[in-house]
Design a protein around this motif. Structure first.
Motif, short mmCIF file in Angstrom:
data_model
loop_
_atom_site.label_atom_id
_atom_site.label_comp_id
_atom_site.label_asym_id
_atom_site.label_seq_id
_atom_site.Cartn_x
_atom_site.Cartn_y
_atom_site.Cartn_z
N PRO A 127 -55.38 -25.26 7.68
CA PRO A 127 -55.35 -26.75 8.33
C PRO A 127 -56.49 -27.46 8.36
O PRO A 127 -56.99 -28.67 8.38
CB PRO A 127 -54.48 -26.71 9.57
N LEU A 149 -55.96 -36.01 11.18
CA LEU A 149 -54.87 -35.31 11.69
C LEU A 149 -53.61 -36.05 11.83
O LEU A 149 -52.79 -35.59 11.34
CB LEU A 149 -55.26 -34.42 12.78
N ARG A 150 -53.74 -37.02 12.46
CA ARG A 150 -52.67 -37.93 12.78
C ARG A 150 -51.96 -38.68 11.34
O ARG A 150 -50.88 -38.57 11.24
CB ARG A 150 -52.77 -38.94 13.77
N TYR A 153 -50.41 -35.76 9.25
CA TYR A 153 -49.06 -35.41 9.41
C TYR A 153 -48.15 -36.61 9.49
O TYR A 153 -46.70 -36.38 9.13
CB TYR A 153 -49.25 -35.00 11.03
N GLN A 154 -48.37 -37.83 9.72
CA GLN A 154 -47.42 -38.70 9.66
C GLN A 154 -46.88 -39.37 8.21
O GLN A 154 -45.82 -39.59 8.07
CB GLN A 154 -48.01 -40.07 10.12
N GLU A 156 -47.41 -37.12 5.42
CA GLU A 156 -47.08 -35.88 4.40
C GLU A 156 -46.39 -34.70 5.40
O GLU A 156 -45.68 -33.86 4.77
CB GLU A 156 -48.27 -35.52 3.96
N GLY A 157 -46.33 -34.98 6.67
CA GLY A 157 -45.68 -33.85 7.38
C GLY A 157 -46.53 -32.70 7.46
O GLY A 157 -47.47 -32.36 6.96
N LEU A 158 -46.02 -31.74 8.26
CA LEU A 158 -46.76 -30.52 8.57
C LEU A 158 -47.00 -29.68 7.38
O LEU A 158 -47.99 -28.75 7.27
CB LEU A 158 -45.99 -29.53 9.49
N PHE A 161 -50.78 -29.23 5.63
CA PHE A 161 -51.63 -28.45 6.18
C PHE A 161 -51.55 -26.96 5.47
O PHE A 161 -52.55 -26.40 5.48
CB PHE A 161 -51.37 -28.33 7.52
#
Length: 381
Positions: A127, A149-150, A153-154, A156-158, A161
């Motif tokens: 990550p 990071l935000r 994640y928003q 492409e999702g978890l 990473f």
């Protein structure tokens, strides 16, 4: 602290290895981060920077994007490098010691221990690697680690990473096996006693990093594309390889080779020399007694147990222990001394002959034959 005390405390040695590894990993990435940014930028498929060399790439970054551009994203690496390298070195040393009980083959030990260390390290560092490379890319929209990071994640999702995790393993498993094998090879050639020797650690670390980086550059280019997604959504390693070939041809797999080698050589030299220094410093052992590893060129096996070796006699009964002193019979002064028989380790209880018999127990003892308490020296009350 005595070396025997240190070796008898596995928990202490693991803690020392992990602490030294964390310090080494953070220092390595901080010092070499600008070169890492240049390497990532040179691996980019963007046509605007495709023909730039190392110097031109660095100058272009500073000139157009600011003086601090080459170190953008360094905090993500620092946050990930500490725990990742602590587990990396701790698991490598622990696995290497365990494997001495399984195999006597040096290369199998190095390779298997390197694989274990890589699996653990990459699971923690992946990550941070994604965030770092997103911020290193040309015209990156992210200005801070938290924003990157935000945003990732928003959108492409978890999964984003760990999208390159399989590629990273495919790259890093051969990378780290070459890395550790080369390092141990130079250690065996230049530092067989495994003393704390800074010049050897620097040379061995630099050579290991250069060899591993050069061999695995094509997979590193694929990993960079999966992490950055600069050409649109790329879902897997095969798709990334096809896109690189279409856009840049076979040479595209070797983009940034010189930067990668020039980055890896000093980086691994710094990492290994720092790791060996702090491992030596933290254990508190005198330099003459210290060994940087429990293994060496010819002792990559469990330690000797210190068997007592006694000479053997010609008596057929193996249960009788031989006399360690050489004696001659008084009745035969002219007897010829027998040639020495090769010594062998003393036998354990399970290996002794079954002919050993204890004196028979007399069950017909009369009561009158038993001494009274007074005769045996005990009080009567």
């Amino acid at each position: 602290m005595n070396i025997d005390d240190y070796e008898s405390l596995p928990t202490t040695s693991v803690a020392i290895n992990m602490t030294a590894g964390a310090i080494a990993g953070v220092l390595e990435h901080i010092v070499m981060y600008p070169m890492d940014s240049v390497k990532t930028r040179m691996q980019s498929l963007s046509p605007k920077t495709a023909k730039y060399n190392i110097t031109a790439t660095f100058k272009n970054m500073v000139k157009k994007e600011g003086l601090l551009r080459p170190i953008r994203g360094v905090t993500a690496v620092v946050a990930g490098a500490g725990p990742a390298h602590a587990l990396y070195f701790g698991s490598y040393e622990l696995s290497k010691e365990f494997m001495t009980k399984v195999t006597k083959n040096n290369h199998i030990n190095y390779v298997s221990s390197g694989v274990v260390a890589t699996l653990i390290h990459d699971a923690v560092s992946n990550p941070a690697e994604v965030i770092k490379q997103r911020m290193q890319m040309y015209n990156s929209p992210y200005r801070s680690v938290v924003a990157c990071l935000r945003g990732v994640y928003q959108t492409e999702g978890l999964r984003a990473f760990y999208r390159s995790y399989s590629t990273q393993l495919v790259m890093n498993i051969p990378n780290q096996t070459i890395h550790f094998s080369t390092y141990e090879l130079f250690q065996n050639m230049l530092n067989q006693e495994r003393k704390y020797n800074p010049p050897v650690h620097v040379i061995a670390g630099g050579a290991a990093g250069a060899c591993a980086a050069a061999v695995t550059t094509p997979l590193d280019v694929v990993k960079t594309l999966l992490n950055t997604q600069e050409t649109g959504l790329v879902k897997g390693m095969i798709e990334a390889m096809k896109k690189i070939y279409i856009m840049a041809g076979p040479k595209g797999f070797f983009k940034g080779l010189s930067a990668r080698v020039l980055y890896s050589m000093p980086a691994t030299a710094i990492c290994w020399s720092t790791y060996e220094f702090f491992k030596f410093y933290l254990c508190g052992i005198e330099r003459e007694q210290y060994k940087s590893s429990i293994v060496g060129k010819s002792t990559l096996q469990p330690r000797d147990k210190g068997y007592v070796v006694l000479s053997t006699t010609s008596n057929d009964d193996d249960s009788k222990l031989p006399d360690t002193k050489e004696t001659t019979s008084p009745q035969s002064p002219t007897s010829i001394q027998q040639p020495p028989v090769p010594s062998r380790p003393i036998k354990t209880v399970c290996e002794l002959s079954t002919s050993v018999t204890a004196p028979p127990l007399n069950l017909n003892t009369r009561h009158s034959d038993v001494k009274s308490p007074f005769e045996r020296g005990f009080p009567t009350t």
